[in-house]
Design an enzyme around this catalytic site. Structure first.
Site, PDB file in Angstrom:
ATOM      1  N   CYS A 152      36.808  32.575  56.933  1.00 10.47           N
ATOM      2  CA  CYS A 152      37.411  31.355  56.364  1.00 10.47           C
ATOM      3  C   CYS A 152      36.661  31.091  55.066  1.00 10.47           C
ATOM      4  O   CYS A 152      35.784  30.230  54.997  1.00 10.47           O
ATOM      5  CB  CYS A 152      37.302  30.187  57.339  1.00 10.47           C
ATOM      6  SG  CYS A 152      38.153  30.460  58.910  1.00 10.47           S
TER       7      CYS A 152
ATOM      8  N   ASP B  98      41.266  33.761  53.694  1.00 18.49           N
ATOM      9  CA  ASP B  98      41.469  32.327  53.867  1.00 18.49           C
ATOM     10  C   ASP B  98      42.961  32.057  53.935  1.00 18.49           C
ATOM     11  O   ASP B  98      43.762  32.763  53.302  1.00 18.49           O
ATOM     12  CB  ASP B  98      40.844  31.535  52.714  1.00 18.49           C
ATOM     13  CG  ASP B  98      40.619  30.073  53.070  1.00 18.49           C
ATOM     14  OD1 ASP B  98      39.518  29.745  53.549  1.00 18.49           O
ATOM     15  OD2 ASP B  98      41.552  29.274  52.894  1.00 18.49           O
TER      16      ASP B  98
ATOM     17  N   CYS C 155      29.761  23.079  59.428  1.00 18.61           N
ATOM     18  CA  CYS C 155      28.999  22.033  58.742  1.00 18.61           C
ATOM     19  C   CYS C 155      29.219  20.707  59.473  1.00 18.61           C
ATOM     20  O   CYS C 155      29.613  19.704  58.878  1.00 18.61           O
ATOM     21  CB  CYS C 155      29.368  21.928  57.264  1.00 18.61           C
ATOM     22  SG  CYS C 155      31.134  21.691  56.933  1.00 18.61           S
TER      23      CYS C 155
ATOM     24  N   ALA D 198      37.102  30.201  51.636  1.00 15.25           N
ATOM     25  CA  ALA D 198      37.061  29.158  50.606  1.00 15.25           C
ATOM     26  C   ALA D 198      36.124  28.023  51.022  1.00 15.25           C
ATOM     27  O   ALA D 198      36.036  27.694  52.209  1.00 15.25           O
ATOM     28  CB  ALA D 198      38.470  28.628  50.374  1.00 15.25           C
ATOM     29  N   PRO D 199      35.382  27.457  50.055  1.00 17.48           N
ATOM     30  CA  PRO D 199      35.460  27.622  48.595  1.00 17.48           C
ATOM     31  C   PRO D 199      34.690  28.807  48.038  1.00 17.48           C
ATOM     32  O   PRO D 199      34.707  29.023  46.836  1.00 17.48           O
ATOM     33  CB  PRO D 199      34.867  26.317  48.073  1.00 17.48           C
ATOM     34  CG  PRO D 199      33.885  25.912  49.108  1.00 17.48           C
ATOM     35  CD  PRO D 199      34.480  26.339  50.424  1.00 17.48           C
ATOM     36  N   GLY D 200      33.949  29.580  48.878  1.00 21.12           N
ATOM     37  CA  GLY D 200      33.466  30.867  48.413  1.00 21.12           C
ATOM     38  C   GLY D 200      31.988  31.059  48.204  1.00 21.12           C
ATOM     39  O   GLY D 200      31.565  32.148  47.805  1.00 21.12           O
TER      40      GLY D 200
END
Length: 429
Positions: free
Chosen positions: A236, A257, A351, A238-240
Site C-alpha cells: 500500500c 496502491d 500508523c 502511497a504516499p511513497g
C-alpha cells in the site's frame, strides 16, 4: 477582509461542521492564495483545530448558550491566533468581528463576538495557560485509556498539542545535512529540522538528496532490512516514503496502491530522488504478482498515531468505520503472506495507536496461519528502546522522545512465512 484568516476559517468550518479532513478541502480554499498566504492560512487552521478544546473551555463561562457553529469557529480562531500564535489582540479581535459579519449567519452576532473575546482577554494569558491540555474526543480517548492507562494518554495528548517537527530521510551523511539545514539527527538516523520553512526551497530538495518522512515512519523499512537485488513489494505504497527507502537500499521494488492519483506523488518523488521502482495501480486484494522475497504492508488504518501533524483527524472522524478497517487489515495481511516466498518476511505496520490495529491483528494472524512466526530481533534497531518491543512487535508512541519533540505513533512487526509453505497451506491462498 484578511484573505488568509478567511481561508483558515473556511478550512476549520469544513472540518468541524462537515466532517471533512483538511487534505480533502485544502486545494479549494488555499489555491487562490499566494504562497505565504497559503502557509499562514493552513498554519492558523491547524493551530485552531489543535487547541480547539482549550478555546472552548476559555469561551464557555462567557456564553449563555452555544453560538452558531460559524460564530463559534470565528472566536476559536481568534483566541488561538492570540494565545498560540502570539498575534496582537486588538487587531485579531477586529478581524474576528469582520469575519463574523462576512458569514451568512454570523452577521447579527458580530457584537457578541467582540464582547465575548474582550471578556476572555481581560483574564490575561495566565488564565489561558492554566486551562488543561486539549483532550482527545471520547470515541478515541476511551479505548486508548483502556489500552495504555490515563497517565500515558495524558502524555500523548501533550505530544499532540505540541505539534510535530519536520523530519527528513536523507540518502547519506545525515550530519552533512544537519550542518546545511540546521537541527539534529534523531536516534534512528532521521534529520530533524530546528525550524520549518517551505520544503521545496530547502537545500537538497531539487537534487533529491532527501524526502520528508517522520522518524517513526522509517522504522518499518529498517526492520525489513532490504538487501540489494531483493524483490520487495510495497503493498500500500502511497504516499511513497517507504518506497523511496526500499529503492535507496537497492531493492527491486514494486510499489502497489489502489489509488492512481496518490501514485502520482510517488512517481514524482522517485524521479526527483533519481530512484526507480515499478509502479502499479491496482487493488492489492485482487492483484496477481510475485512471489517476492519480502512484502511491506503499511495497511490502511485509523491514522490515530499521526494526530501531532493532523489535528483535524480526531475532530472530523469517529469510530464508525473501525470494524471495516480491522477487517480490511486482516484480509491484507493474508494477501501479503500469499505474495511472499515460503520463508520470506512480511513487515506489517500501521500508523495507529489502537491495539486492534497492531498487537491484536498479529495474534489473530498467528491463529489463522499455523507455522507463521513473529521475529522480534529485526526490531532491535538503533534508537529503539527494548522496552518498546513486545512479543507481537514494536509499539511506538507520540510521547516517546519527549525531549526531542516526539514521534508518530506506529505499530511494526516482522512476520516470517514458514519454509516449505505453499499457497494452499495455512489458508494463504
Amino acid at each position: 477582509m484578511d484573505t488568509a484568516r478567511a481561508a483558515a476559517l473556511s478550512l476549520i468550518r469544513e472540518v468541524t461542521e462537515n466532517g471533512r479532513l483538511l487534505p480533502e478541502v485544502s486545494d479549494k480554499f488555499l489555491s487562490p492564495l499566494s504562497g505565504p498566504e497559503r502557509a499562514r492560512a493552513l498554519r492558523l487552521a491547524l493551530t485552531t483545530l489543535r487547541w480547539k478544546d482549550r478555546a472552548d473551555r476559555a469561551l464557555g463561562p462567557h456564553l449563555r448558550m452555544k453560538p452558531r457553529p460559524e460564530v463559534l469557529n470565528v472566536m476559536r480562531l481568534a483566541l488561538c491566533e492570540i494565545y498560540v500564535e502570539g498575534a496582537a489582540p486588538h487587531g485579531v479581535v477586529g478581524a474576528a468581528v469582520d469575519l463574523s459579519r462576512g458569514t451568512e449567519r454570523g452577521k447579527g452576532q458580530a457584537g457578541l463576538v467582540n464582547a465575548v473575546l474582550r471578556n476572555v482577554l481581560r483574564k490575561g494569558p495566565e488564565a489561558w495557560e492554566a486551562l488543561p491540555i486539549p483532550h482527545l474526543p471520547k470515541w478515541l480517548r476511551k479505548p486508548l485509556v483502556a489500552d495504555y492507562g490515563k497517565a500515558a494518554v495524558a502524555a500523548m495528548e501533550a505530544a499532540f498539542a505540541a505539534g510535530a517537527p519536520l523530519d527528513l530521510t536523507v540518502k547519506d551523511d545525515p550530519e552533512r545535512w544537519v550542518t546545511q539545514l540546521g537541527g539534529t539527527v534523531t536516534p534512528t538516523g532521521s534529520v530533524r529540522l530546528a525550524r520549518q520553512g517551505q520544503v521545496s526551497k530547502l537545500p537538497g530538495y531539487d537534487e533529491g538528496a532527501w524526502w520528508v518522512q517522520d522518524a517513526a515512519a522509517t522504522v518499518p523499512v529498517r526492520a525489513l532490512d532490504p538487501q540489494p537485488g531483493e524483490r520487495v513489494l510495497d503493498m500500500c505504497a502511497a504516499p511513497g516514503g517507504k518506497t523511496l527507502q526500499l529503492a535507496a537500499a537497492g531493492a527491486e521494488v514494486t510499489a502497489l496502491d489502489i489509488s492512481e492519483g496518490r501514485l502520482v506523488q510517488v512517481r514524482e518523488n522517485l524521479d526527483r530522488c533519481a530512484l526507480t521502482a515499478e509502479i502499479v495501480a491496482a487493488d492489492a486484494l485482487d492483484w496477481q504478482g510475485g512471489p517476492f522475497d519480502a512484502v511491506l504492508l503499511d495497511a490502511p488504518c485509523s491514522a490515530t498515531g499521526t494526530i501531532r501533524r493532523h489535528p483535524d483527524l480526531p475532530v472530523a472522524k469517529t469510530a464508525d468505520n473501525f470494524p471495516d478497517l480491522f477487517a480490511l487489515q486482516e484480509r491484507l495481511i493474508d494477501r501479503a503472506l500469499s505474495l511472499v516466498k515460503p520463508g520470506g518476511r512480511v513487515v506489517f505496520c500501521t500508523c495507529s495507536l489502537l491495539i486492534d490495529e497492531g498487537e491484536e491483528q498479529v495474534r489473530d494472524a498467528l491463529a489463522r496461519h499455523p507455522g507463521l512466526t513473529v521475529e522480534v530481533a529485526p526490531l532491535a534497531l538503533p534508537g529503539i528502546d527494548p522496552e518498546w518491543i513486545g512479543v507481537e512487535g514494536l509499539r511506538l508512541r507520540p510521547d516517546y522522545w519527549p525531549e526531542l519533540g516526539g514521534m508518530d505513533g506506529f505499530f511494526v512487526t516482522v512476520l516470517r512465512r514458514p519454509t516449505g509453505d505453499d499457497d494452499s497451506a495455512g489458508g494463504l491462498g
